[in-house]
Every structure is written in C-alpha cells, then in structure tokens.
Design a protein around this motif. Structure first.
Motif, PDB file in Angstrom:
ATOM      1  N   GLU A 125       0.692  -1.346  -0.005  1.00 32.04           N
ATOM      2  CA  GLU A 125      -0.108  -0.161  -0.024  1.00 32.04           C
ATOM      3  C   GLU A 125       0.904   1.368   0.115  1.00 32.04           C
ATOM      4  O   GLU A 125       0.500   2.128  -0.672  1.00 32.04           O
ATOM      5  CB  GLU A 125      -0.981  -0.096   1.102  1.00 32.04           C
ATOM      6  CG  GLU A 125      -1.866  -0.964   1.033  1.00 32.04           C
ATOM      7  CD  GLU A 125      -2.897  -0.844   0.045  1.00 32.04           C
ATOM      8  OE1 GLU A 125      -3.318   0.578  -0.256  1.00 32.04           O
ATOM      9  OE2 GLU A 125      -3.390  -1.768  -0.764  1.00 32.04           O
ATOM     10  N   ASN A 126       2.003   1.218   0.681  1.00 32.17           N
ATOM     11  CA  ASN A 126       2.711   2.398   0.760  1.00 32.17           C
ATOM     12  C   ASN A 126       3.790   2.574  -0.419  1.00 32.17           C
ATOM     13  O   ASN A 126       4.698   3.332  -0.583  1.00 32.17           O
ATOM     14  CB  ASN A 126       3.692   2.400   2.164  1.00 32.17           C
ATOM     15  CG  ASN A 126       4.640   1.125   2.267  1.00 32.17           C
ATOM     16  OD1 ASN A 126       4.503   0.168   1.516  1.00 32.17           O
ATOM     17  ND2 ASN A 126       5.649   1.110   3.078  1.00 32.17           N
ATOM     18  N   GLU A 130       4.155   5.695  -9.035  1.00 35.54           N
ATOM     19  CA  GLU A 130       4.955   5.063 -10.366  1.00 35.54           C
ATOM     20  C   GLU A 130       4.843   3.597 -10.087  1.00 35.54           C
ATOM     21  O   GLU A 130       4.698   2.900 -11.289  1.00 35.54           O
ATOM     22  CB  GLU A 130       6.338   5.469 -10.240  1.00 35.54           C
ATOM     23  CG  GLU A 130       7.086   5.079 -11.568  1.00 35.54           C
ATOM     24  CD  GLU A 130       8.511   5.504 -11.618  1.00 35.54           C
ATOM     25  OE1 GLU A 130       9.208   5.505 -12.591  1.00 35.54           O
ATOM     26  OE2 GLU A 130       9.004   6.555 -10.605  1.00 35.54           O
ATOM     27  N   ARG A 131       5.110   3.015  -9.012  1.00 36.12           N
ATOM     28  CA  ARG A 131       5.310   1.526  -8.805  1.00 36.12           C
ATOM     29  C   ARG A 131       3.906   0.917  -9.024  1.00 36.12           C
ATOM     30  O   ARG A 131       3.629  -0.192  -9.949  1.00 36.12           O
ATOM     31  CB  ARG A 131       5.796   1.104  -7.405  1.00 36.12           C
ATOM     32  CG  ARG A 131       5.903  -0.253  -7.061  1.00 36.12           C
ATOM     33  CD  ARG A 131       7.105  -0.807  -7.733  1.00 36.12           C
ATOM     34  NE  ARG A 131       7.151  -2.323  -7.264  1.00 36.12           N
ATOM     35  CZ  ARG A 131       6.462  -3.192  -7.869  1.00 36.12           C
ATOM     36  NH1 ARG A 131       5.661  -2.972  -8.941  1.00 36.12           N
ATOM     37  NH2 ARG A 131       6.403  -4.482  -7.247  1.00 36.12           N
ATOM     38  N   LYS A 132       2.921   1.496  -8.355  1.00 37.47           N
ATOM     39  CA  LYS A 132       1.475   0.992  -8.540  1.00 37.47           C
ATOM     40  C   LYS A 132       1.140   0.976 -10.131  1.00 37.47           C
ATOM     41  O   LYS A 132       0.506  -0.185 -10.574  1.00 37.47           O
ATOM     42  CB  LYS A 132       0.564   1.576  -7.658  1.00 37.47           C
ATOM     43  CG  LYS A 132       0.811   1.419  -6.191  1.00 37.47           C
ATOM     44  CD  LYS A 132      -0.173   2.312  -5.359  1.00 37.47           C
ATOM     45  CE  LYS A 132       0.185   2.139  -3.893  1.00 37.47           C
ATOM     46  NZ  LYS A 132      -0.797   2.797  -3.094  1.00 37.47           N
TER      47      LYS A 132
END
Length: 410
Positions: A125-126, A130-132
């Motif tokens: 979640e954190n 960009e990663r998501k």
C-alpha cells in the motif's frame, strides 16, 4: 540458419518524428533470395493508434523447431537463468539471499514444466504511484492470458519473454527497500564483461567519428555503425573478455550492405538535413544492449551533436534489468566513465571519446530517461503515457533498435 540484419526507416505523417527500426535476428528458415523485401509502416496519432496494415496473429512458443519454442522451453532456463545463477552463486547461496534463491528456483521450475502464468505480486500500500502504475500496466498485459489459463508456451512469445524478466525482478525483490535484492542487477557481470571487451573494436571506429562529414554520407555511416552494433547482443553472443584487444567489428560493418533487407537511409539523411538547417532537433535513441552496441549508440549520438543534426540527444533506457544485456541509465553512465578512464596510450581515441561524452552529459546536450514501457510487452502502438505524449510533442527523430522493439511492431 543464416543471420540477417533488417533496417527499416519510415517517415511519420502526423507524428513529428522519423523512426528508424533495426534488428539483427535469426530466421527459422534459410533466406534464398537476393532480393530484399520492402517493409512499410506509418506512425499515426490519436487516442488508439494502430498500424495501417492488418495486425497478424501473435507468435507463440508452442511449435517445436521454432526459435520461440526453443527460447521459452529451453534457452531461457537452461542457458540464461543457469548463467545468471552461476554469475551470482556466491550471493544467491548466502543466508540473506535464501528467500531470493527459493523464488528464483520456483521461476525456473515454472519454465521447465511450462506451468500456467501467474499473477504478479501486488505492490504494498505504501508503494509509490509509479510502482503501482507499473503493476497495473502489467495486469493489463497479463489479464487475457491469466483468465484463459495460458502457459509459458501457449501465451504470445513477446509477452512471456518480457514476463520472465519481470518475474525475475519480483524474485530478487528489486523494488523492496531494505532487502539484499533492492536494485540488485543479476546481469552486471555479463554487462561489465561486454563493456571491458568492447574497446578493441571501438578504438578504430571512434577514430573515424569526429572526422565524419556533416553530410548525408556522414549520417549514413554513423547510423550503419549503430545498426550493426546490434550483432554484439550479449544474450545471443556472450562477450569474451579474452578478445578485448581484437577488432571484431570491422568485418561486420564491411559486409553490412550485403545483409540489408531494406534500406531507406536516403530518407533518413534528407530528414537529418532539415533538422540541421533549422539549428538541430530533439533526437531520441531507444537503447538496446550494453557493451559494444551501446558504444556505437554513443558514437551515433556524438555525430548527431557535432554535425548539428541534434541540439539534444535523449537516451531512452530500460527501468530495470532485462534481457541480460539491455542497458539502464547506470550502465550508460558506467560506459562513459570507463571509456574516459581508459589507457591513453593503448586506446587514445576511445579515451578522447569518453571524455567528450562525459562533457555532453554535464552540459545537458545528452539526457538519460528510463521508462517502464521499454521493459513491458506492449505493442508499439499501445505506448503508455506519459512517454507517448512526450515523444509525440518533443521528439523530432527517433532511432529504435533491437529485436524486441521490432517485434512490438509486428
């Protein structure tokens, strides 16, 4: 099988750029004709750009005797991942890398048994936006094949070949801060071997670059050098550090014209002259392999700046290690630094070039940009944002290299 080079240059109609597509590939059947086949593609714009010709069915890996089948049923696991294990054995067998080794072995077993494709691990979640976004894009790619229960062999070859390296990054924990796998490059030894063995071929080539004329002939030669540098792809021909002082490239370049299936260098030269007349344009080089091929890209970029064709060159690079030798920003910077520190007596031209390249980077004439699109299995007409808008609005000329990028167009 005979190895052939393919060059394709196409003027974009509404996109303010000229794309140059190149590849060095193995054909599954002998090539019997001396007459080259003309390939034609048109870049388009719009919310859903598509090629102007019918899109063929994707190549899968379920037909024995094909390069795709051999790659996904044998070569990736038995050659590429086996060598990856051997190059990283000391780390992989250490206590802190034990969870990484277990996931690595699971990936190899999945390939060996051609199991069904699996969902990628969802980022925490954190995680950064960009990663998501990167994960969401991969889910968009994989959804049709996860839902239909496709395997490593039945899903499209382009998807599975990109996917295996994305799974490798997942196994390593490439994005997991505070772990031994954070930003760990399992291919660094092979890329460094390619870099260290490149100077012998690069030295005579780099002597010629500053003397290239600011004419059509100059860009023709610079582009040809960058095109045929692809024959040094480390994932197919592993670098041999013992040959570091041998010029193995000159003979390849001398026979280059014999292996072209189609050649539109004249169109490229005309467009470059227009850019030169207006004071230089924004030129992008979509980089493929590290090692000698990257050196030829840097040589091309040097000529683009010095000849006035480009006012700025942007190198489009991979966002994580993939396809063994594909270059990241760190690799490009390492290549520049290595050449700038070569022995001046042994490699005077290469050292001089390295210092000049470093200056180009410091002065902002060269820029590096990593993007997830270059490590994902999207077709070229499905280029993701914001990369597509950036290229469409900013870029005047783009050189696209590599087998994977060629396959994006098919």
């Amino acid at each position: 099988m005979r190895q052939l080079g393919v060059a394709l240059f196409a003027i974009a109609q509404t996109l303010p750029a000229v794309f140059a597509w190149t590849q060095s590939t193995l054909l599954s059947k002998p090539f019997h004709s001396s007459t080259s086949t003309a390939l034609a593609m048109t870049a388009t714009t719009g919310s859903a750009p598509k090629p102007s010709l019918p899109i063929p069915e994707p190549i899968c890996s379920d037909s024995p005797g094909t390069w795709a089948y051999d790659t996904m049923s044998r070569r990736v696991n038995e050659e590429i991942l086996q060598r990856t294990y051997e190059d990283n054995k000391e780390n992989f067998e250490s206590p802190e890398f034990r969870p990484i080794l277990e996931k690595f072995q699971k990936l190899r077993e999945d390939l060996k048994t051609s199991s069904k494709l699996e969902m990628l691990e969802k980022p925490p979640e954190n995680a950064s936006q960009e990663r998501k976004r990167e994960w969401d894009e991969w889910m968009q790619i994989l959804k049709p094949y996860l839902g239909s229960g496709d395997t490593w062999l039945s899903a499209p070859w382009m998807v599975t070949e990109f996917y295996v390296y994305r799974r490798l990054m997942e196994a390593i924990g490439y994005w997991d801060e505070g772990t031994p796998g954070f930003h760990y490059d399992p291919f660094v030894k092979q890329k460094q071997a390619g870099l260290q063995s490149s100077a012998g071929s690069a030295e005579p080539m780099l002597e010629k670059i500053p003397a290239l004329p600011k004419t059509a002939e100059g860009i023709d030669l610079a582009a040809s050098i960058a095109l045929w540098g692809n024959k040094m792809d480390l994932s197919i021909w592993p670098a041999d550090a013992a040959n570091a002082d041998i010029d193995v490239f000159t003979s390849i370049l001398e026979s280059a014209s014999e292996n072209l299936l189609h050649d539109d260098l004249g169109i490229l030269a005309n467009h470059c002259e227009k850019l030169r007349q207006k004071g230089g344009g924004n030129v992008d080089i979509i980089v493929d392999n590290a090692g000698f091929e990257l050196i030829t890209d840097l040589a091309l970029a040097q000529h683009l700046i010095e000849s006035g064709i480009a006012s700025k060159v942007t190198f489009q690079l991979k966002s994580h290690p993939t396809f063994v030798s594909d270059a990241l920003e760190k690799d490009l910077l390492e290549h520049v630094d290595y050449y700038s520190n070569l022995d001046e007596i042994k490699f005077p031209n290469a050292k001089r070039a390295g210092r000049k390249w470093k200056q180009f980077l410091e002065e902002g004439l060269w820029k590096c940009h990593e993007d997830d699109f270059w490590v994902q299995a999207f077709a070229m007409w499905d280029m993701t944002e914001p990369l597509r808008s950036d290229l469409r609005m900013r870029c005047d000329l783009a050189f696209v290299k590599g087998d994977a990028n060629y396959r994006r167009l098919l």
